[in-house]
Write an enzyme that holds these catalytic residues in place. Structure first.
Site, PDB file in Angstrom:
ATOM      1  N   GLN A 111       1.486  97.794  21.732  1.00  0.00           N
ATOM      2  CA  GLN A 111       0.240  97.114  21.366  1.00  0.00           C
ATOM      3  C   GLN A 111      -0.850  97.306  22.418  1.00  0.00           C
ATOM      4  O   GLN A 111      -1.978  96.833  22.252  1.00  0.00           O
ATOM      5  CB  GLN A 111       0.509  95.613  21.179  1.00  0.00           C
ATOM      6  CG  GLN A 111       1.491  95.311  20.058  1.00  0.00           C
ATOM      7  CD  GLN A 111       2.014  93.875  20.083  1.00  0.00           C
ATOM      8  OE1 GLN A 111       1.514  93.017  20.820  1.00  0.00           O
ATOM      9  NE2 GLN A 111       3.025  93.605  19.276  1.00  0.00           N
ATOM     10  N   HIS A 173       1.567  91.594  23.061  1.00  0.00           N
ATOM     11  CA  HIS A 173       0.817  90.332  23.121  1.00  0.00           C
ATOM     12  C   HIS A 173      -0.273  90.302  24.194  1.00  0.00           C
ATOM     13  O   HIS A 173      -0.199  89.546  25.155  1.00  0.00           O
ATOM     14  CB  HIS A 173       1.779  89.149  23.310  1.00  0.00           C
ATOM     15  CG  HIS A 173       2.765  89.008  22.200  1.00  0.00           C
ATOM     16  ND1 HIS A 173       3.609  87.929  22.059  1.00  0.00           N
ATOM     17  CD2 HIS A 173       3.050  89.831  21.149  1.00  0.00           C
ATOM     18  CE1 HIS A 173       4.366  88.095  20.987  1.00  0.00           C
ATOM     19  NE2 HIS A 173       4.054  89.247  20.419  1.00  0.00           N
ATOM     20  N   GLU A 276      -0.892  81.543  11.863  1.00  0.00           N
ATOM     21  CA  GLU A 276      -1.751  80.355  11.779  1.00  0.00           C
ATOM     22  C   GLU A 276      -3.237  80.697  11.708  1.00  0.00           C
ATOM     23  O   GLU A 276      -3.698  81.665  12.314  1.00  0.00           O
ATOM     24  CB  GLU A 276      -1.563  79.476  13.029  1.00  0.00           C
ATOM     25  CG  GLU A 276      -0.168  78.914  13.189  1.00  0.00           C
ATOM     26  CD  GLU A 276      -0.013  78.027  14.420  1.00  0.00           C
ATOM     27  OE1 GLU A 276       1.038  77.395  14.547  1.00  0.00           O
ATOM     28  OE2 GLU A 276      -0.951  77.973  15.247  1.00  0.00           O
ATOM     29  N   TYR A 286      -2.605  73.912  21.151  1.00  0.00           N
ATOM     30  CA  TYR A 286      -2.282  74.377  19.792  1.00  0.00           C
ATOM     31  C   TYR A 286      -0.783  74.596  19.578  1.00  0.00           C
ATOM     32  O   TYR A 286      -0.373  75.156  18.564  1.00  0.00           O
ATOM     33  CB  TYR A 286      -3.139  75.609  19.450  1.00  0.00           C
ATOM     34  CG  TYR A 286      -4.578  75.172  19.245  1.00  0.00           C
ATOM     35  CD1 TYR A 286      -5.401  74.895  20.343  1.00  0.00           C
ATOM     36  CD2 TYR A 286      -5.077  74.900  17.977  1.00  0.00           C
ATOM     37  CE1 TYR A 286      -6.698  74.403  20.176  1.00  0.00           C
ATOM     38  CE2 TYR A 286      -6.359  74.419  17.795  1.00  0.00           C
ATOM     39  CZ  TYR A 286      -7.159  74.171  18.890  1.00  0.00           C
ATOM     40  OH  TYR A 286      -8.423  73.665  18.702  1.00  0.00           O
ATOM     41  N   TYR A 297      12.650  86.525  15.422  1.00  0.00           N
ATOM     42  CA  TYR A 297      12.838  87.728  14.603  1.00  0.00           C
ATOM     43  C   TYR A 297      14.307  87.873  14.199  1.00  0.00           C
ATOM     44  O   TYR A 297      14.620  88.436  13.159  1.00  0.00           O
ATOM     45  CB  TYR A 297      12.373  88.970  15.375  1.00  0.00           C
ATOM     46  CG  TYR A 297      10.874  89.049  15.491  1.00  0.00           C
ATOM     47  CD1 TYR A 297      10.081  89.241  14.350  1.00  0.00           C
ATOM     48  CD2 TYR A 297      10.242  88.932  16.718  1.00  0.00           C
ATOM     49  CE1 TYR A 297       8.701  89.309  14.442  1.00  0.00           C
ATOM     50  CE2 TYR A 297       8.849  89.003  16.819  1.00  0.00           C
ATOM     51  CZ  TYR A 297       8.099  89.192  15.680  1.00  0.00           C
ATOM     52  OH  TYR A 297       6.732  89.254  15.777  1.00  0.00           O
TER      53      TYR A 297
HETATM   54 CA   LIG Z   1       0.016  76.366  16.662  1.00  0.00          CA
END
Ligand SMILES: [Ca+2]
Length: 402
Positions: A111, A173, A276, A286, A297
């Site tokens: 990524q 990430h 989300e 959050y 996974y």
């Molecule tokens: Ca969350």
């Protein structure tokens, strides 16, 4: 320009759903109200019928494009993850690579690579362009912000103005969208560092998202020179990193600051399911990985909890995952009935999800099949909606009314 395909504007493959506002006392959210993209259709209303559109491919052969930004003359700067920047001119339809002075220690793997691109809100005066990229190598890397000047032909005077701390290993990430607030500060979304078994300081690296002394798994707020504003929410808290704006995030790759409502929306990757949509507010937690609808996974649970009183509930959850990347809140005139709607790109779903906001509710109105991994969704200066696809031969696709 060719009309490659007609859209399926009336195909609705997601059920409407609502989740209580983040200010309501937290309760255990009922999984039955979570988005099930395979669930039954909802009533098609006049609004949808009025918005028939087609998908037009306006540029192709972009190698894994990631982000795009509009110059004042309507040309589009587009990043390719391998480290290139291209310019697309709508009038001529030309796509050309532009020179970039230097991207120091660019790390391209998985990524990682060159990611978002954003113009300074006063670009017309200062010609400043901001790029995010992963810097370092597999053993040690940082998401970083590179500032450059666009001289009309090339990106020059590149300078690294910010790097995320701590460093991490691996190629997962990184985040890393940039958006601007009305006071010319920027928000940048930073990922939690990676999936198990990746560790940092003898624990799973994803736990960094809950640690206020770490910039991993956060939204950060910075000044345009990369320094930290004195009015950030954790500036006065001992041992907290002063750059933090919000925390408890896994990997946000869709971020939008709406100048009209002053709201900031994000889409965040879950692990297996549990993606989300969040309304981002300063100082809030959050939840990741303490509360989540997501599973490992490998199939096991990440947490037994999906909500806590001191953590913000998502406005919408996708299970199975769409793998969201790119988020737009539409404010153009080309599609009048889509005013204020959110458009969330999906890598795995290969679609764009249109979401209507009604007070505290968010309602999935339709899924627009694209047939390619969607990396970014933006509104052009011309009011059309543009989609960038994450493919080896990626495309720039424009939604046009029929
Ligand atoms: Ca969350």
């Amino acid at each position: 320009m060719k009309n490659l395909r007609h859209s399926f504007s009336l195909v609705i493959s997601a059920i409407a759903l609502t989740i209580g506002s983040c200010t309501t006392p937290a309760t255990t959210l009922n999984p039955s109200i979570i988005a099930q993209p395979t669930a039954s259709a909802i009533t098609i209303n006049k609004e949808d019928i009025a918005n028939k559109f087609k998908q037009v491919t306006v540029a192709k052969d972009l190698e894994r494009p990631w982000g795009m930004a509009w110059l004042p003359d309507g040309a589009i700067l587009i990043t390719e993850r391998v480290g290139r920047v291209k310019i697309f001119r709508n009038g001529s339809g030309s796509l050309e690579q532009i020179a970039i002075a230097e991207i120091p220690n660019l790390f391209v793997s998985g990524q990682a690579g060159l990611m978002d691109i954003s113009l300074h809100p006063r670009f017309a005066q200062n010609n400043l362009v901001y790029l995010t990229y992963s810097r370092g190598d597999f053993q040690s890397n940082h998401t970083s912000i590179l500032r450059a000047k666009f001289d009309g032909k090339a990106l020059v005077e590149t300078q690294v103005i910010f790097e995320v701390k701590p460093s991490k290993s691996g190629n997962q990430h990184f985040g890393s969208r940039i958006v601007w607030l009305p006071d010319d500060t920027m928000l940048i979304a930073i990922g939690d560092g990676g999936n198990p078994p990746l560790q940092l300081n003898d624990e799973l690296i994803r736990n960094q998202a809950q640690k206020l002394d770490s910039q991993l798994g956060k939204v950060l707020r910075l000044k345009d020179d990369g320094s930290i504003p004195s009015d950030n929410p954790f500036v006065k808290m001992a041992n907290a990193n002063p750059a933090i704006w919000s925390y408890g995030h896994r990997n946000i790759q869709g971020l939008f600051a709406d100048p009209l409502s002053k709201q900031v929306w994000s889409t965040e990757h879950g692990s297996r399911g549990g993606d989300e949509l969040n309304l981002i507010e300063a100082g809030k937690n959050y939840g990741w990985p303490v509360v989540t609808f997501s599973h490992e996974y490998t199939g096991g649970k990440i947490s037994n909890e999906v909500s806590r009183p001191n953590m913000v509930d998502p406005k919408l959850v996708w299970t199975p995952a769409i793998a969201p990347s790119g988020l737009l809140l539409y404010r153009g005139n080309i599609f009048p009935n889509w005013q204020g709607n959110l458009f969330a790109g999906g890598l795995v779903s290969k679609s764009v999800v249109r979401i209507k906001i009604e007070g505290n509710k968010t309602i999935v109105r339709e899924t627009i099949p694209v047939g390619q991994r969607v990396r970014d969704v933006r509104q052009g200066k011309d009011g059309f909606i543009y989609i960038l696809t994450d493919e080896q031969a990626g495309q720039l696709i424009r939604l046009e009314p029929m």
